[in-house]
Motif scaffolding. Structure first.
Motif, PDB file in Angstrom:
ATOM      1  N   TRP A   1       0.848  -1.204   0.000  1.00 11.59           N
ATOM      2  CA  TRP A   1       0.000   0.000   0.000  1.00 11.59           C
ATOM      3  C   TRP A   1       0.882   1.253   0.000  1.00 11.59           C
ATOM      4  O   TRP A   1       0.675   2.169  -0.810  1.00 11.59           O
ATOM      5  N   LEU A   2       1.866   1.274   0.888  1.00  8.23           N
ATOM      6  CA  LEU A   2       2.724   2.459   0.982  1.00  8.23           C
ATOM      7  C   LEU A   2       3.476   2.677  -0.333  1.00  8.23           C
ATOM      8  O   LEU A   2       3.545   3.809  -0.838  1.00  8.23           O
ATOM      9  N   GLY A   3       3.999   1.586  -0.905  1.00 11.83           N
ATOM     10  CA  GLY A   3       4.723   1.697  -2.178  1.00 11.83           C
ATOM     11  C   GLY A   3       3.826   2.269  -3.272  1.00 11.83           C
ATOM     12  O   GLY A   3       4.212   3.208  -3.985  1.00 11.83           O
ATOM     13  N   ASP A   4       2.609   1.731  -3.378  1.00 10.67           N
ATOM     14  CA  ASP A   4       1.677   2.190  -4.424  1.00 10.67           C
ATOM     15  C   ASP A   4       1.338   3.672  -4.242  1.00 10.67           C
ATOM     16  O   ASP A   4       1.329   4.454  -5.206  1.00 10.67           O
ATOM     17  N   GLU A   5       1.045   4.048  -2.997  1.00  6.95           N
ATOM     18  CA  GLU A   5       0.635   5.443  -2.742  1.00  6.95           C
ATOM     19  C   GLU A   5       1.792   6.417  -2.968  1.00  6.95           C
ATOM     20  O   GLU A   5       1.586   7.519  -3.491  1.00  6.95           O
ATOM     21  N   LEU A   6       2.992   6.010  -2.585  1.00  4.96           N
ATOM     22  CA  LEU A   6       4.156   6.892  -2.799  1.00  4.96           C
ATOM     23  C   LEU A   6       4.420   7.082  -4.290  1.00  4.96           C
ATOM     24  O   LEU A   6       4.777   8.171  -4.744  1.00  4.96           O
ATOM     25  N   ARG A   7       4.215   6.014  -5.045  1.00  2.00           N
ATOM     26  CA  ARG A   7       4.398   6.097  -6.505  1.00  2.00           C
ATOM     27  C   ARG A   7       3.388   7.075  -7.090  1.00  2.00           C
ATOM     28  O   ARG A   7       3.740   7.938  -7.891  1.00  2.00           O
ATOM     29  N   LYS A   8       2.131   6.947  -6.621  1.00  2.00           N
ATOM     30  CA  LYS A   8       1.081   7.880  -7.100  1.00  2.00           C
ATOM     31  C   LYS A   8       1.441   9.315  -6.754  1.00  2.00           C
ATOM     32  O   LYS A   8       1.091  10.254  -7.459  1.00  2.00           O
TER      33      LYS A   8
END
Ligand SMILES: Cc1ncc(COP(=O)(O)O)c(C=O)c1O
Length: 334
Positions: free
Chosen positions: A260-267
């Motif tokens: 989740w953190l990886g996806d949100e940081l990418r966004k």
């Protein structure tokens, strides 16, 4: 303010159930082989991973060192990843204490070692060279899970070239949970496996080295030599047993939080590597120091590195991930 510590999965506190298990553990002198809890932990992990024997040690570093020294004699060589813990982050112990020569090779993008490169690195039987004895892999490798098909190939390769095969499985259970397989499906390819109880599994201390009866007998002698005989270690072993019985499947929560953190940081525009287990790597470049200071003020503990590693574990929640995300977003808008 509660501190959110993402530097490593080694920072966890024992859970209430684990503390109870530790408090009520029966103990004896383990150097005499008389600690029932240590004996149970060793027997249980050997059984679960499909080995004849196991040895409880204080740290993953010691476990790997004993494995390397049990497989290799003075003047022999092990092939290992350039970025592997056993090579890069263990103080050169195998060379210093075991007179074992490392032959490091660049780790591939998927965390494996290229077996063609390993083949080229095996020394001919000639007195000019150290004798190549061992191939050491790591799984997970910086959060990446080695494919089972690769492990089967590495097993066949090692057999063909008369090498022993060791796994630094500090996070073996993260790999198993991610693949949805029994940890034995990974361990069965190796001659020895080191498992850390003090990482994602949440025990305060301890690792277990698994192998054949002869290998573990040798490692037990070496453990005494390097000062790792621990006497009444039962409460520590009880923490490990509790972790194995109650805190394995929950690793999936850590993986989901990291994802989740990886996806949100990418966004949010950050350069994030694909996340597989409980590690999120973000390219921060020359902003590392400034980001760390910014996070510190928000009670978020980060390591400082241009390639920043954040590790999820049982003491960080999804709500805290949201706080971390907010700090990164605020930092990028500064
Ligand atoms: C992959 C890996 N292997 C081995 C170790 C060594 O464990 P310890 O810190 O218990 O010596 C670590 C520690 O972080 C690790 O990440």
């Amino acid at each position: 303010m509660t501190v959110i510590d993402l530097r490593s999965d080694t920072v966890t506190q024992p859970t209430a159930g684990m503390r109870d298990a530790m408090a009520s553990a029966v103990s004896g002198d383990d150097v005499y082989g008389e600690d029932p809890s240590v004996n149970l932990l060793e027997a249980e992990l050997a059984r679960r991973l499909g080995f004849a024997a196991a040895l409880f040690v204080p740290t993953g570093t010691m476990s790997n060192l004993l494995a390397l020294m049990a497989h290799c004699e003075r003047g022999e060589e092990y092939i290992v990843g350039q970025q592997a813990h056993t090579y890069k982050y263990e103080g050169g112990g195998a060379a210093v204490l075991g007179s074992i020569q490392p032959q490091p090779l660049e780790v591939q993008a998927d965390g494996s070692l290229d077996l063609n490169q390993v083949l080229d690195a095996i020394k001919p039987d000639d007195f000019h060279f150290a004798r190549t004895r061992l191939l050491a892999l790591e799984n997970t490798m910086q959060g990446k899970v080695l494919p089972l098909e690769y492990l089967a190939r590495a097993r066949a390769f090692a057999r063909e070239h008369d090498l022993a095969l060791h796994l630094d499985g500090a996070r073996l259970y993260n790999a198993a949970v991610k693949l949805g397989v029994d940890a034995r499906e990974i361990a069965r390819h190796f001659d020895s496996v080191s498992v850390c109880l003090s990482k994602g599994l949440g025990a305060p201390i301890g690792s277990v080295l698994c192998g054949s009866t002869a290998l573990i007998a040798k490692a037990r002698r070496l453990r005494k030599m390097v000062g790792g005989g621990m006497r009444q270690a039962g409460s520590l072993a009880a923490a490990g047993l509790y972790a194995l019985d109650h805190q394995v499947q929950r690793l999936a929560d850590d993986h989901a939080n990291a994802q989740w953190l990886g996806d949100e940081l990418r966004k949010a525009g950050y350069d994030v590597e694909p996340v597989q287990t409980n590690m999120v790597y973000v390219q921060i470049g020359d902003q590392a120091q400034a980001l760390k200071a910014f996070a510190d003020e928000r009670a978020i503990k980060l390591s400082v590195a241009p390639r920043l590693r954040m590790v999820t574990h049982l003491d960080v929640s999804r709500a805290q991930m949201e706080q971390v995300l907010k700090a990164f977003v605020d930092f990028s808008r500064k």
